[in-house]
Design a protein around this motif. Structure first.
Motif, PDB file in Angstrom:
ATOM      1  N   LEU A   6       0.811  -1.218   0.000  1.00  0.00           N
ATOM      2  CA  LEU A   6       0.000   0.000   0.000  1.00  0.00           C
ATOM      3  C   LEU A   6       0.850   1.276   0.000  1.00  0.00           C
ATOM      4  CD1 LEU A   6      -2.901   1.019  -0.035  1.00  0.00           C
ATOM      5  CD2 LEU A   6      -2.829   1.043   2.449  1.00  0.00           C
ATOM      6  N   PRO A   7       1.826   1.434   0.915  1.00  0.00           N
ATOM      7  CA  PRO A   7       2.587   2.691   0.882  1.00  0.00           C
ATOM      8  C   PRO A   7       3.427   2.863  -0.382  1.00  0.00           C
ATOM      9  CG  PRO A   7       3.306   1.303   2.720  1.00  0.00           C
ATOM     10  CD  PRO A   7       2.184   0.613   2.061  1.00  0.00           C
ATOM     11  N   ARG A   8       4.079   1.803  -0.839  1.00  0.00           N
ATOM     12  CA  ARG A   8       4.922   1.938  -2.023  1.00  0.00           C
ATOM     13  C   ARG A   8       4.091   2.167  -3.273  1.00  0.00           C
ATOM     14  NH1 ARG A   8       9.728  -2.198  -2.433  1.00  0.00           N
ATOM     15  NH2 ARG A   8      10.754  -0.460  -3.436  1.00  0.00           N
ATOM     16  N   SER A   9       2.942   1.517  -3.352  1.00  0.00           N
ATOM     17  CA  SER A   9       2.083   1.697  -4.511  1.00  0.00           C
ATOM     18  C   SER A   9       1.512   3.114  -4.553  1.00  0.00           C
ATOM     19  CB  SER A   9       0.956   0.669  -4.483  1.00  0.00           C
ATOM     20  OG  SER A   9       0.148   0.824  -5.604  1.00  0.00           O
ATOM     21  N   LEU A  10       1.064   3.616  -3.414  1.00  0.00           N
ATOM     22  CA  LEU A  10       0.551   4.990  -3.382  1.00  0.00           C
ATOM     23  C   LEU A  10       1.635   6.006  -3.694  1.00  0.00           C
ATOM     24  CD1 LEU A  10      -1.863   4.918  -0.326  1.00  0.00           C
ATOM     25  CD2 LEU A  10      -2.455   5.121  -2.746  1.00  0.00           C
ATOM     26  N   LEU A  11       2.822   5.795  -3.175  1.00  0.00           N
ATOM     27  CA  LEU A  11       3.937   6.698  -3.476  1.00  0.00           C
ATOM     28  C   LEU A  11       4.244   6.692  -4.969  1.00  0.00           C
ATOM     29  CD1 LEU A  11       6.150   8.550  -2.287  1.00  0.00           C
ATOM     30  CD2 LEU A  11       7.595   6.529  -2.170  1.00  0.00           C
ATOM     31  N   ARG A  12       4.206   5.521  -5.548  1.00  0.00           N
ATOM     32  CA  ARG A  12       4.466   5.400  -6.979  1.00  0.00           C
ATOM     33  C   ARG A  12       3.368   6.063  -7.806  1.00  0.00           C
ATOM     34  NH1 ARG A  12       4.930   0.065 -10.200  1.00  0.00           N
ATOM     35  NH2 ARG A  12       5.687   1.064 -12.036  1.00  0.00           N
ATOM     36  N   GLN A  13       2.122   5.947  -7.356  1.00  0.00           N
ATOM     37  CA  GLN A  13       1.004   6.548  -8.087  1.00  0.00           C
ATOM     38  C   GLN A  13       1.038   8.075  -8.013  1.00  0.00           C
ATOM     39  OE1 GLN A  13      -1.096   5.024 -10.109  1.00  0.00           O
ATOM     40  NE2 GLN A  13      -0.031   3.126  -9.631  1.00  0.00           N
TER      41      GLN A  13
END
Length: 115
Positions: A40-47
């Motif tokens: 969740l945190p890495r995906s949101l940061l990437r988005q």
């Protein structure tokens, strides 16, 4: 350079094994980007590195203030949530396929030929 000496397991090397195993890396392949905890945190940061997603996020934040509110809060959030949800599902499926392929490669039996 350090040399690695491989000895047969007859029980005498067990106490030295833990010390030596920290020096050498494991012989496995890992191409996945995420773990269960970091998805969740890495995906949101990437988005949110994408300018379009950041723009819609700023619109959502501005719409929470009554003085600036143009649309209903839920309507403003809908495009951002849909785009983020689809992108996260796509990333999760892709990463799971990489995990399955890595698992297949890592558990493949190999042969060692001595010269």
């Amino acid at each position: 350079n350090t040399w690695r000496i491989v000895l047969p397991d007859n029980g005498r090397q067990w106490k030295d094994w833990k010390q030596d195993s920290t020096v050498y890396s494991r012989n496995r392949i890992q191409t996945t980007k995420y773990t269960w905890l970091t998805f969740l945190p890495r995906s949101l940061l990437r988005q949110f590195h994408r300018l379009g997603n950041l723009y819609f996020f700023l619109l959502v934040v501005l719409n929470w203030f009554p003085q600036v509110e143009v649309f209903h809060r839920e309507i403003t959030m809908l495009p951002l949530v849909v785009v983020l949800l689809f992108s996260m599902i796509k990333d999760a499926v892709e990463d799971y396929r990489k995990y399955q392929y890595d698992k297949t490669i890592n558990f493949t039996k190999t042969r060692v030929y001595d010269k």
